[in-house]
Design a protein around this motif. Structure first.
Motif, PDB file in Angstrom:
ATOM      1  N   ARG A  47      -1.802 -49.242 -64.704  1.00  0.00           N
ATOM      2  CA  ARG A  47      -0.138 -48.890 -64.563  1.00  0.00           C
ATOM      3  C   ARG A  47      -0.103 -47.746 -63.572  1.00  0.00           C
ATOM      4  NH1 ARG A  47       4.498 -47.722 -68.366  1.00  0.00           N
ATOM      5  NH2 ARG A  47       5.571 -45.891 -67.590  1.00  0.00           N
ATOM      6  N   ILE A  48       0.600 -48.445 -62.299  1.00  0.00           N
ATOM      7  CA  ILE A  48       0.837 -47.791 -61.090  1.00  0.00           C
ATOM      8  C   ILE A  48       2.195 -47.129 -61.122  1.00  0.00           C
ATOM      9  CG2 ILE A  48       0.753 -47.880 -58.759  1.00  0.00           C
ATOM     10  CD1 ILE A  48      -1.843 -48.913 -59.992  1.00  0.00           C
ATOM     11  N   THR A  49       2.111 -45.893 -61.058  1.00  0.00           N
ATOM     12  CA  THR A  49       3.320 -44.945 -61.396  1.00  0.00           C
ATOM     13  C   THR A  49       3.789 -44.310 -60.118  1.00  0.00           C
ATOM     14  OG1 THR A  49       2.131 -43.362 -62.138  1.00  0.00           O
ATOM     15  CG2 THR A  49       3.372 -44.675 -63.870  1.00  0.00           C
ATOM     16  N   GLY A  50       3.042 -44.378 -59.032  1.00  0.00           N
ATOM     17  CA  GLY A  50       3.514 -43.721 -57.559  1.00  0.00           C
ATOM     18  C   GLY A  50       2.721 -44.477 -56.646  1.00  0.00           C
ATOM     19  N   LEU A  51       3.390 -44.661 -55.454  1.00  0.00           N
ATOM     20  CA  LEU A  51       2.922 -45.377 -54.232  1.00  0.00           C
ATOM     21  C   LEU A  51       3.585 -44.637 -53.229  1.00  0.00           C
ATOM     22  CD1 LEU A  51       0.781 -47.080 -52.765  1.00  0.00           C
ATOM     23  CD2 LEU A  51       2.278 -49.160 -53.331  1.00  0.00           C
ATOM     24  N   LYS A  52       2.786 -43.965 -52.079  1.00  0.00           N
ATOM     25  CA  LYS A  52       3.462 -43.434 -51.135  1.00  0.00           C
ATOM     26  C   LYS A  52       2.592 -43.986 -49.740  1.00  0.00           C
ATOM     27  CE  LYS A  52       5.815 -39.869 -52.971  1.00  0.00           C
ATOM     28  NZ  LYS A  52       5.804 -38.320 -53.277  1.00  0.00           N
ATOM     29  N   SER A  53       3.460 -44.144 -48.423  1.00  0.00           N
ATOM     30  CA  SER A  53       2.534 -44.482 -47.173  1.00  0.00           C
ATOM     31  C   SER A  53       2.941 -43.555 -46.318  1.00  0.00           C
ATOM     32  CB  SER A  53       2.947 -45.849 -46.878  1.00  0.00           C
ATOM     33  OG  SER A  53       2.594 -46.935 -48.016  1.00  0.00           O
ATOM     34  N   ILE A  54       2.080 -43.191 -45.671  1.00  0.00           N
ATOM     35  CA  ILE A  54       2.324 -41.911 -44.643  1.00  0.00           C
ATOM     36  C   ILE A  54       1.616 -42.341 -42.973  1.00  0.00           C
ATOM     37  CG2 ILE A  54       0.525 -40.600 -45.609  1.00  0.00           C
ATOM     38  CD1 ILE A  54       2.492 -38.094 -44.841  1.00  0.00           C
ATOM     39  N   ALA A  55       2.289 -42.320 -42.077  1.00  0.00           N
ATOM     40  CA  ALA A  55       1.854 -42.893 -40.779  1.00  0.00           C
ATOM     41  C   ALA A  55       0.952 -41.472 -40.389  1.00  0.00           C
ATOM     42  CB  ALA A  55       2.885 -43.186 -39.983  1.00  0.00           C
ATOM     43  N   ARG A  56      -0.022 -41.552 -39.698  1.00  0.00           N
ATOM     44  CA  ARG A  56      -0.901 -40.726 -38.966  1.00  0.00           C
ATOM     45  C   ARG A  56      -0.458 -40.406 -37.450  1.00  0.00           C
ATOM     46  NH1 ARG A  56      -6.850 -40.936 -41.607  1.00  0.00           N
ATOM     47  NH2 ARG A  56      -6.774 -42.960 -40.703  1.00  0.00           N
ATOM     48  N   ALA A  57       0.438 -41.115 -37.159  1.00  0.00           N
ATOM     49  CA  ALA A  57       0.903 -41.128 -35.516  1.00  0.00           C
ATOM     50  C   ALA A  57       2.351 -41.603 -35.566  1.00  0.00           C
ATOM     51  CB  ALA A  57       0.079 -41.829 -34.791  1.00  0.00           C
ATOM     52  N   THR A  58       3.080 -41.400 -34.569  1.00  0.00           N
ATOM     53  CA  THR A  58       4.360 -42.077 -34.576  1.00  0.00           C
ATOM     54  C   THR A  58       4.574 -43.199 -34.629  1.00  0.00           C
ATOM     55  OG1 THR A  58       4.881 -39.897 -32.985  1.00  0.00           O
ATOM     56  CG2 THR A  58       6.332 -41.888 -32.728  1.00  0.00           C
ATOM     57  N   ILE A  59       5.479 -43.619 -35.337  1.00  0.00           N
ATOM     58  CA  ILE A  59       5.678 -44.985 -35.496  1.00  0.00           C
ATOM     59  C   ILE A  59       7.475 -45.329 -35.089  1.00  0.00           C
ATOM     60  CG2 ILE A  59       3.868 -45.492 -36.992  1.00  0.00           C
ATOM     61  CD1 ILE A  59       5.962 -45.673 -39.177  1.00  0.00           C
ATOM     62  N   SER A  60       7.638 -46.626 -34.870  1.00  0.00           N
ATOM     63  CA  SER A  60       8.988 -46.774 -34.448  1.00  0.00           C
ATOM     64  C   SER A  60       9.484 -47.800 -35.500  1.00  0.00           C
ATOM     65  CB  SER A  60       9.281 -47.387 -33.055  1.00  0.00           C
ATOM     66  OG  SER A  60       8.307 -48.388 -32.942  1.00  0.00           O
ATOM     67  N   GLY A  61       9.286 -47.669 -36.752  1.00  0.00           N
ATOM     68  CA  GLY A  61       9.647 -48.599 -37.647  1.00  0.00           C
ATOM     69  C   GLY A  61       8.551 -49.762 -37.880  1.00  0.00           C
ATOM     70  N   MET A  62       8.325 -50.059 -39.131  1.00  0.00           N
ATOM     71  CA  MET A  62       7.112 -51.094 -39.179  1.00  0.00           C
ATOM     72  C   MET A  62       7.347 -51.612 -40.538  1.00  0.00           C
ATOM     73  SD  MET A  62       3.011 -50.206 -39.199  1.00  0.00           S
ATOM     74  CE  MET A  62       3.047 -49.716 -37.752  1.00  0.00           C
ATOM     75  N   ALA A  63       6.892 -52.800 -40.648  1.00  0.00           N
ATOM     76  CA  ALA A  63       6.865 -53.424 -41.975  1.00  0.00           C
ATOM     77  C   ALA A  63       5.404 -53.397 -42.771  1.00  0.00           C
ATOM     78  CB  ALA A  63       7.015 -55.024 -41.824  1.00  0.00           C
ATOM     79  N   ALA A  64       5.553 -53.012 -44.041  1.00  0.00           N
ATOM     80  CA  ALA A  64       4.393 -53.043 -44.690  1.00  0.00           C
ATOM     81  C   ALA A  64       4.535 -53.931 -45.972  1.00  0.00           C
ATOM     82  CB  ALA A  64       4.411 -51.680 -45.329  1.00  0.00           C
ATOM     83  N   HIS A  65       3.388 -54.467 -46.390  1.00  0.00           N
ATOM     84  CA  HIS A  65       3.438 -55.521 -47.598  1.00  0.00           C
ATOM     85  C   HIS A  65       2.256 -55.281 -48.701  1.00  0.00           C
ATOM     86  CE1 HIS A  65       4.700 -57.508 -43.845  1.00  0.00           C
ATOM     87  NE2 HIS A  65       5.781 -57.868 -44.620  1.00  0.00           N
ATOM     88  N   LEU A  66       2.686 -55.423 -49.670  1.00  0.00           N
ATOM     89  CA  LEU A  66       1.775 -55.343 -51.059  1.00  0.00           C
ATOM     90  C   LEU A  66       1.570 -56.723 -51.404  1.00  0.00           C
ATOM     91  CD1 LEU A  66       3.234 -52.409 -53.328  1.00  0.00           C
ATOM     92  CD2 LEU A  66       1.343 -52.343 -51.208  1.00  0.00           C
ATOM     93  N   PHE A  67       0.172 -57.011 -51.714  1.00  0.00           N
ATOM     94  CA  PHE A  67      -0.240 -58.215 -52.044  1.00  0.00           C
ATOM     95  C   PHE A  67      -1.057 -58.193 -53.292  1.00  0.00           C
ATOM     96  CE2 PHE A  67       0.075 -58.496 -47.611  1.00  0.00           C
ATOM     97  CZ  PHE A  67       0.629 -59.620 -47.397  1.00  0.00           C
ATOM     98  N   LEU A  68      -1.025 -59.046 -54.272  1.00  0.00           N
ATOM     99  CA  LEU A  68      -1.489 -59.241 -55.669  1.00  0.00           C
ATOM    100  C   LEU A  68      -2.579 -60.162 -55.533  1.00  0.00           C
ATOM    101  CD1 LEU A  68      -1.924 -57.935 -58.534  1.00  0.00           C
ATOM    102  CD2 LEU A  68      -0.087 -59.279 -59.134  1.00  0.00           C
ATOM    103  N   SER A  69      -3.544 -59.887 -56.154  1.00  0.00           N
ATOM    104  CA  SER A  69      -4.659 -61.113 -56.486  1.00  0.00           C
ATOM    105  C   SER A  69      -5.050 -60.908 -57.718  1.00  0.00           C
ATOM    106  CB  SER A  69      -5.804 -60.878 -55.251  1.00  0.00           C
ATOM    107  OG  SER A  69      -6.854 -61.987 -55.589  1.00  0.00           O
ATOM    108  N   LEU A  70      -4.980 -62.066 -58.440  1.00  0.00           N
ATOM    109  CA  LEU A  70      -5.582 -62.044 -59.870  1.00  0.00           C
ATOM    110  C   LEU A  70      -6.702 -63.202 -59.879  1.00  0.00           C
ATOM    111  CD1 LEU A  70      -2.361 -62.703 -61.558  1.00  0.00           C
ATOM    112  CD2 LEU A  70      -3.447 -60.721 -61.260  1.00  0.00           C
ATOM    113  N   ASP A  71      -7.295 -63.543 -58.736  1.00  0.00           N
ATOM    114  CA  ASP A  71      -8.460 -64.375 -58.759  1.00  0.00           C
ATOM    115  C   ASP A  71      -9.728 -63.751 -57.905  1.00  0.00           C
ATOM    116  OD1 ASP A  71      -7.678 -64.508 -56.285  1.00  0.00           O
ATOM    117  OD2 ASP A  71      -7.148 -66.850 -56.382  1.00  0.00           O
TER     118      ASP A  71
END
Length: 137
Positions: A47-71
């Protein structure tokens, strides 16, 4: 842990997971390139109750994606996407974490042994740190 039929199973083991992505991936099909494993669910799921992403350098907007694998990682299905906002990072301006909106009231439930991967839209050599919190059942 053995499971007893008709009994509630509550999270048993608090967990924290972290990974860093740095290379961009433009594909969001079932075999995306340059994704990194973030979470491996326990033998009874997680059970995942928190997820945060933080850049370590300057970004100008960026897509991020989560993928699930059941195999076991062969097929990775896109389950969530986000746009990380532009953020100037310097010695005088700390980076701002992006919150994926997971919480006790809005958890991400993973099946036993499920794998959660994360990817980013463009390359950022300093990387983006992804941190998840929750518990294994």
């Amino acid at each position: 842990m053995p499971v007893t039929p008709n009994s509630i199973i509550t999270p048993q083991t608090p967990r924290a997971w972290t990974c860093v992505t740095s290379t961009g991936s433009g594909d969001i099909d079932d075999d995306p390139s340059n994704v990194v494993l973030l979470v491996t669910a326990g033998a009874n799921g997680a059970r995942i109750t928190g997820l945060k992403s933080i850049a370590r350098a300057t970004i100008s907007g960026m897509a991020a994606h989560l993928f699930l694998s059941l195999d076991g990682g062969t097929t990775k299905r896109l389950i969530r996407g986000a746009t990380l906002p532009a953020d100037t990072v310097s010695t005088a301006d700390a980076p701002s974490p992006y919150d994926w909106g997971l919480s006790e009231d809005n958890p991400l439930i993973l099946a036993a042994g499920a794998l959660l991967y994360v990817g980013q839209g463009v390359t950022l050599s300093a990387g983006i740190v992804h941190h998840a919190e929750g518990a294994d059942y």
